[in-house]
Motif scaffolding. Structure first.
Motif, PDB file in Angstrom:
ATOM      1  N   PRO A 125       0.825  -1.207   0.000  1.00 13.73           N
ATOM      2  CA  PRO A 125       0.000   0.000   0.000  1.00 13.73           C
ATOM      3  C   PRO A 125       0.864   1.264   0.000  1.00 13.73           C
ATOM      4  CG  PRO A 125      -0.806  -1.574   1.611  1.00 13.73           C
ATOM      5  CD  PRO A 125       0.534  -2.064   1.165  1.00 13.73           C
ATOM      6  N   LEU A 126       0.537   2.209  -0.864  1.00 15.46           N
ATOM      7  CA  LEU A 126       1.299   3.448  -1.029  1.00 15.46           C
ATOM      8  C   LEU A 126       0.333   4.626  -1.039  1.00 15.46           C
ATOM      9  CD1 LEU A 126       3.812   5.179  -1.849  1.00 15.46           C
ATOM     10  CD2 LEU A 126       3.294   4.551  -4.229  1.00 15.46           C
ATOM     11  N   ALA A 127       0.620   5.632  -0.219  1.00 15.96           N
ATOM     12  CA  ALA A 127      -0.168   6.869  -0.190  1.00 15.96           C
ATOM     13  C   ALA A 127       0.733   8.015  -0.634  1.00 15.96           C
ATOM     14  CB  ALA A 127      -0.727   7.126   1.200  1.00 15.96           C
ATOM     15  N   LEU A 128       0.444   8.579  -1.795  1.00 21.38           N
ATOM     16  CA  LEU A 128       1.203   9.702  -2.307  1.00 21.38           C
ATOM     17  C   LEU A 128       0.578  11.021  -1.848  1.00 21.38           C
ATOM     18  CD1 LEU A 128       1.844   8.495  -5.971  1.00 21.38           C
ATOM     19  CD2 LEU A 128       3.442   8.446  -4.051  1.00 21.38           C
ATOM     20  N   GLY A 129       1.367  12.093  -1.888  1.00 19.75           N
ATOM     21  CA  GLY A 129       0.859  13.386  -1.436  1.00 19.75           C
ATOM     22  C   GLY A 129       0.456  13.359   0.025  1.00 19.75           C
ATOM     23  N   THR A 130       1.177  12.546   0.819  1.00 23.62           N
ATOM     24  CA  THR A 130       0.825  12.364   2.231  1.00 23.62           C
ATOM     25  C   THR A 130       2.034  12.665   3.097  1.00 23.62           C
ATOM     26  OG1 THR A 130      -0.768  10.650   1.625  1.00 23.62           O
ATOM     27  CG2 THR A 130      -0.084  10.745   3.931  1.00 23.62           C
ATOM     28  N   ARG A 131       1.918  13.673   3.929  1.00 24.88           N
ATOM     29  CA  ARG A 131       3.035  14.160   4.744  1.00 24.88           C
ATOM     30  C   ARG A 131       2.750  13.928   6.221  1.00 24.88           C
ATOM     31  NH1 ARG A 131       3.898  18.953   7.388  1.00 24.88           N
ATOM     32  NH2 ARG A 131       1.933  19.772   6.540  1.00 24.88           N
ATOM     33  N   VAL A 132       3.765  13.463   6.947  1.00 28.49           N
ATOM     34  CA  VAL A 132       3.642  13.293   8.398  1.00 28.49           C
ATOM     35  C   VAL A 132       3.929  14.635   9.057  1.00 28.49           C
ATOM     36  CG1 VAL A 132       4.537  12.124  10.443  1.00 28.49           C
ATOM     37  CG2 VAL A 132       4.324  10.870   8.287  1.00 28.49           C
ATOM     38  N   SER A 133       2.976  15.130   9.814  1.00 28.20           N
ATOM     39  CA  SER A 133       3.138  16.432  10.462  1.00 28.20           C
ATOM     40  C   SER A 133       3.420  16.322  11.953  1.00 28.20           C
ATOM     41  CB  SER A 133       1.885  17.289  10.247  1.00 28.20           C
ATOM     42  OG  SER A 133       0.730  16.651  10.784  1.00 28.20           O
ATOM     43  N   ALA A 134       3.073  15.190  12.566  1.00 23.91           N
ATOM     44  CA  ALA A 134       3.297  15.058  14.006  1.00 23.91           C
ATOM     45  C   ALA A 134       3.476  13.584  14.373  1.00 23.91           C
ATOM     46  CB  ALA A 134       2.131  15.658  14.791  1.00 23.91           C
ATOM     47  N   VAL A 135       4.349  13.348  15.365  1.00 24.00           N
ATOM     48  CA  VAL A 135       4.630  11.995  15.856  1.00 24.00           C
ATOM     49  C   VAL A 135       4.597  12.016  17.373  1.00 24.00           C
ATOM     50  CG1 VAL A 135       6.371  10.171  16.037  1.00 24.00           C
ATOM     51  CG2 VAL A 135       6.070  11.395  13.868  1.00 24.00           C
ATOM     52  N   ARG A 136       3.933  11.024  17.932  1.00 23.82           N
ATOM     53  CA  ARG A 136       3.893  10.888  19.395  1.00 23.82           C
ATOM     54  C   ARG A 136       4.189   9.434  19.753  1.00 23.82           C
ATOM     55  NH1 ARG A 136      -1.386  11.265  23.313  1.00 23.82           N
ATOM     56  NH2 ARG A 136      -0.293  11.133  25.323  1.00 23.82           N
ATOM     57  N   GLN A 137       5.326   9.213  20.390  1.00 21.22           N
ATOM     58  CA  GLN A 137       5.721   7.855  20.788  1.00 21.22           C
ATOM     59  C   GLN A 137       5.062   7.472  22.109  1.00 21.22           C
ATOM     60  OE1 GLN A 137       9.850   9.479  20.239  1.00 21.22           O
ATOM     61  NE2 GLN A 137      10.302   7.278  20.033  1.00 21.22           N
ATOM     62  N   ASP A 174      13.160  15.975  15.596  1.00 20.91           N
ATOM     63  CA  ASP A 174      12.961  16.857  16.756  1.00 20.91           C
ATOM     64  C   ASP A 174      11.732  16.471  17.566  1.00 20.91           C
ATOM     65  OD1 ASP A 174      15.193  18.305  16.074  1.00 20.91           O
ATOM     66  OD2 ASP A 174      14.097  19.887  15.033  1.00 20.91           O
ATOM     67  N   GLN A 175      10.809  15.704  16.982  1.00 20.57           N
ATOM     68  CA  GLN A 175       9.605  15.301  17.705  1.00 20.57           C
ATOM     69  C   GLN A 175       9.791  13.981  18.454  1.00 20.57           C
ATOM     70  OE1 GLN A 175       5.854  15.669  15.650  1.00 20.57           O
ATOM     71  NE2 GLN A 175       6.692  17.100  14.143  1.00 20.57           N
ATOM     72  N   LEU A 176      10.924  13.324  18.270  1.00 22.47           N
ATOM     73  CA  LEU A 176      11.179  12.055  18.959  1.00 22.47           C
ATOM     74  C   LEU A 176      11.828  12.344  20.304  1.00 22.47           C
ATOM     75  CD1 LEU A 176      12.604  10.055  15.910  1.00 22.47           C
ATOM     76  CD2 LEU A 176      10.230  10.216  16.688  1.00 22.47           C
ATOM     77  N   HIS A 177      11.280  11.797  21.359  1.00 28.83           N
ATOM     78  CA  HIS A 177      11.746  12.171  22.697  1.00 28.83           C
ATOM     79  C   HIS A 177      13.046  11.483  23.105  1.00 28.83           C
ATOM     80  CE1 HIS A 177      10.510   8.350  24.513  1.00 28.83           C
ATOM     81  NE2 HIS A 177       9.333   8.468  23.905  1.00 28.83           N
ATOM     82  N   ASP A 178      13.457  10.439  22.370  1.00 24.07           N
ATOM     83  CA  ASP A 178      14.635   9.681  22.805  1.00 24.07           C
ATOM     84  C   ASP A 178      15.724   9.587  21.742  1.00 24.07           C
ATOM     85  OD1 ASP A 178      13.099   8.157  21.130  1.00 24.07           O
ATOM     86  OD2 ASP A 178      12.908   6.421  22.458  1.00 24.07           O
ATOM     87  N   ILE A 179      15.664  10.382  20.685  1.00 22.01           N
ATOM     88  CA  ILE A 179      16.678  10.368  19.630  1.00 22.01           C
ATOM     89  C   ILE A 179      17.100  11.803  19.348  1.00 22.01           C
ATOM     90  CG2 ILE A 179      17.141   9.871  17.192  1.00 22.01           C
ATOM     91  CD1 ILE A 179      15.310   7.480  17.400  1.00 22.01           C
ATOM     92  N   ARG A 180      18.423  12.004  19.261  1.00 19.98           N
ATOM     93  CA  ARG A 180      18.963  13.326  18.990  1.00 19.98           C
ATOM     94  C   ARG A 180      19.908  13.262  17.796  1.00 19.98           C
ATOM     95  NH1 ARG A 180      15.300  14.122  21.327  1.00 19.98           N
ATOM     96  NH2 ARG A 180      14.922  15.096  23.356  1.00 19.98           N
ATOM     97  N   GLN A 181      19.891  14.309  16.993  1.00 20.55           N
ATOM     98  CA  GLN A 181      20.747  14.376  15.808  1.00 20.55           C
ATOM     99  C   GLN A 181      21.925  15.316  16.045  1.00 20.55           C
ATOM    100  OE1 GLN A 181      19.576  16.553  12.026  1.00 20.55           O
ATOM    101  NE2 GLN A 181      19.494  14.444  11.249  1.00 20.55           N
ATOM    102  N   SER A 182      23.096  14.897  15.548  1.00 19.92           N
ATOM    103  CA  SER A 182      24.283  15.747  15.573  1.00 19.92           C
ATOM    104  C   SER A 182      24.616  16.136  14.139  1.00 19.92           C
ATOM    105  CB  SER A 182      25.473  15.009  16.198  1.00 19.92           C
ATOM    106  OG  SER A 182      25.209  14.670  17.538  1.00 19.92           O
ATOM    107  N   VAL A 183      24.976  17.394  13.943  1.00 20.49           N
ATOM    108  CA  VAL A 183      25.300  17.899  12.613  1.00 20.49           C
ATOM    109  C   VAL A 183      26.713  18.481  12.633  1.00 20.49           C
ATOM    110  CG1 VAL A 183      24.677  19.490  10.762  1.00 20.49           C
ATOM    111  CG2 VAL A 183      22.876  18.426  12.159  1.00 20.49           C
ATOM    112  N   LYS A 184      27.542  17.964  11.744  1.00 22.01           N
ATOM    113  CA  LYS A 184      28.906  18.478  11.582  1.00 22.01           C
ATOM    114  C   LYS A 184      29.021  19.114  10.207  1.00 22.01           C
ATOM    115  CE  LYS A 184      33.692  16.891  11.033  1.00 22.01           C
ATOM    116  NZ  LYS A 184      34.601  15.703  11.069  1.00 22.01           N
ATOM    117  N   SER A 185      29.163  20.424  10.176  1.00 17.38           N
ATOM    118  CA  SER A 185      29.300  21.107   8.894  1.00 17.38           C
ATOM    119  C   SER A 185      30.719  20.932   8.374  1.00 17.38           C
ATOM    120  CB  SER A 185      28.986  22.595   9.047  1.00 17.38           C
ATOM    121  OG  SER A 185      29.288  23.284   7.847  1.00 17.38           O
ATOM    122  N   TYR A 186      30.837  20.624   7.080  1.00 15.00           N
ATOM    123  CA  TYR A 186      32.158  20.511   6.468  1.00 15.00           C
ATOM    124  C   TYR A 186      32.643  21.857   5.923  1.00 15.00           C
ATOM    125  CZ  TYR A 186      31.849  15.416   6.645  1.00 15.00           C
ATOM    126  OH  TYR A 186      31.759  14.108   7.082  1.00 15.00           O
TER     127      TYR A 186
END
Length: 393
Positions: A125-137, A174-186
């Motif tokens: 099953p595939l839904a096109l034109g469908t965007r996730v706007s909010a996540v609650r774990q 940013d909406q996930l309460h237990d995962i964080r992203q690190s960004v290293k600019s080159y």
């Protein structure tokens, strides 16, 4: 298969209909899981990128029905790695690994659109034109809010799933309460252009480490796709050059390796950064592909790494009872299985930028010796080539 009526609950929701998400959806549907793949776009728009797909990735896509001879793929039979201004060089060949090719170059737009078309015509099953706007774990499921667009009409839908897989949609981290992203600019931009060689490329790709920045030439039809990383200031200056001046600068960096270029197409650039996570799994969620890691393009490993993520996750979930989907035990098993490959490939591409960034003579000499050693020692050269084709397994 395309759907417009979204469910209120399902086992696995996959966000991102690119090749990675499509591969996972195909494999999970084949193993009998209740899956939905959602993609924010209705179709893949114009995209000038060309991707280096390793032989092992081609096999994975073929097995899932996501590869086609009509994609315009160009085989890569040899990869020539060298450092400008020194004797340091090595050549990796498909023949040495007893493969028909080390991989292929394929237009991203063609591959991504083909993946969507295959899923749309299949059982997943595939839904096109469908965007996730909010996540609650939550402990027993993840709640997801979706924004859909059909025939210029916007609507909102909410569903729950045992497991949420982000194959794209890094903005949701940013909406996930237990995962964080690190960004290293080159502090680098990649300049992308199609260039025409004066002589046929013969399926040879080039990785060239010049004093100011690394360059890659990927066979693409009769042309090359150039990926040239440099400072933002140099990137802007080179985008503004005339075609003749741009070709002259490019030829200067390949003077002893290629006979030159006769034309250059439209040029574009984008900023480069390394994006990693403190964990690729969280409560009822797992991140794969570009959502899990975004790499420097210097070694062309980003999509290949993501496809291996999808294969491994599909294998783990195929062995997981329905009632246990999304529970910590299976997600931790996936994390452990992918830790070595993802960690080593990420560290390798990141270190290439650091190791080859310094123009100091002692470091430059050491790099030259290392490339010559790889070229002279068959076991080392073959091991390096296998790592590029199959990852760190």
């Amino acid at each position: 298969m395309l759907i417009e009526r979204l469910p209120h609950h399902l086992d696995i929701l996959i966000v991102g209909g690119g090749p990675v998400g499509a591969l996972l959806a195909q494999k999970l549907t084949a193993s009998g899981h209740d899956v939905l793949l959602v993609e924010a776009k209705s179709h893949i728009g114009k995209d000038p990128r060309a991707l280096a797909i390793a032989h092992s990735s081609i096999v994975a896509l073929q097995q899932a029905g996501l590869w086609s001879d009509q994609l315009g793929a160009t085989p890569i039979t040899r990869v020539h790695v060298s450092q400008a201004g020194t004797l340091g060089r090595t050549v990796l060949t498909a023949e040495e690994l007893e493969l028909p090719e080390l991989g292929c170059t394929v237009p991203y737009q063609a591959l991504a659109q083909h993946a969507l078309d295959v899923v749309a015509a299949g059982q997943a099953p595939l839904a096109l034109g469908t965007r996730v706007s909010a996540v609650r774990q939550m402990a027993r499921f993840t709640q997801v809010k979706l924004q859909t667009s059909h025939n210029a009409l916007e609507s909102e839908h909410q569903l729950t799933c045992r497991l949420l897989v982000l194959a794209d949609g890094g903005q949701l981290i940013d909406q996930l309460h237990d995962i964080r992203q690190s960004v290293k600019s080159y502090a680098q931009h990649a300049v992308l252009a199609k260039v025409t060689p004066k002589q046929p490329h013969g399926g040879i790709a080039f990785e060239r480490f010049a004093d100011d920045a690394p360059l890659a030439l990927l066979p693409n039809g009769m042309d090359y796709t150039l990926v040239w990383t440099q400072t933002p200031e140099l990137a802007a200056a080179r985008l503004a050059l005339s075609d003749e001046a741009f070709i002259a600068e490019l030829e200067q960096r390949f003077a002893d390796r290629l006979s030159g270029f006769s034309a250059v197409g439209e040029r574009a650039s984008w900023p480069l950064a390394l994006k990693t996570l403190n964990s690729v799994v969280g409560e009822r969620v797992v991140l794969i592909g570009n959502a899990a890691q975004t790499l420097h393009p210097v070694a062309g490993q980003g999509l290949n790494l993501g496809l291996r993520d999808a294969e491994t996750l599909a294998h783990v979930l195929a062995q997981t009872p329905k009632a246990a989907l999304g529970e910590a035990a299976s997600l931790q098993r996936y994390r452990q299985l992918r830790a070595r490959d993802a960690g080593l490939v990420t560290a390798f591409t990141d270190s290439l930028i650091s190791v080859f960034d310094s123009p100091a003579y002692p470091i430059k000499h050491a790099r030259s010796v290392a490339l010559l050693a790889i070229d002279q020692l068959a076991w080392l050269r073959k091991g390096f080539a296998r790592r590029m084709v199959y990852g760190a397994r």
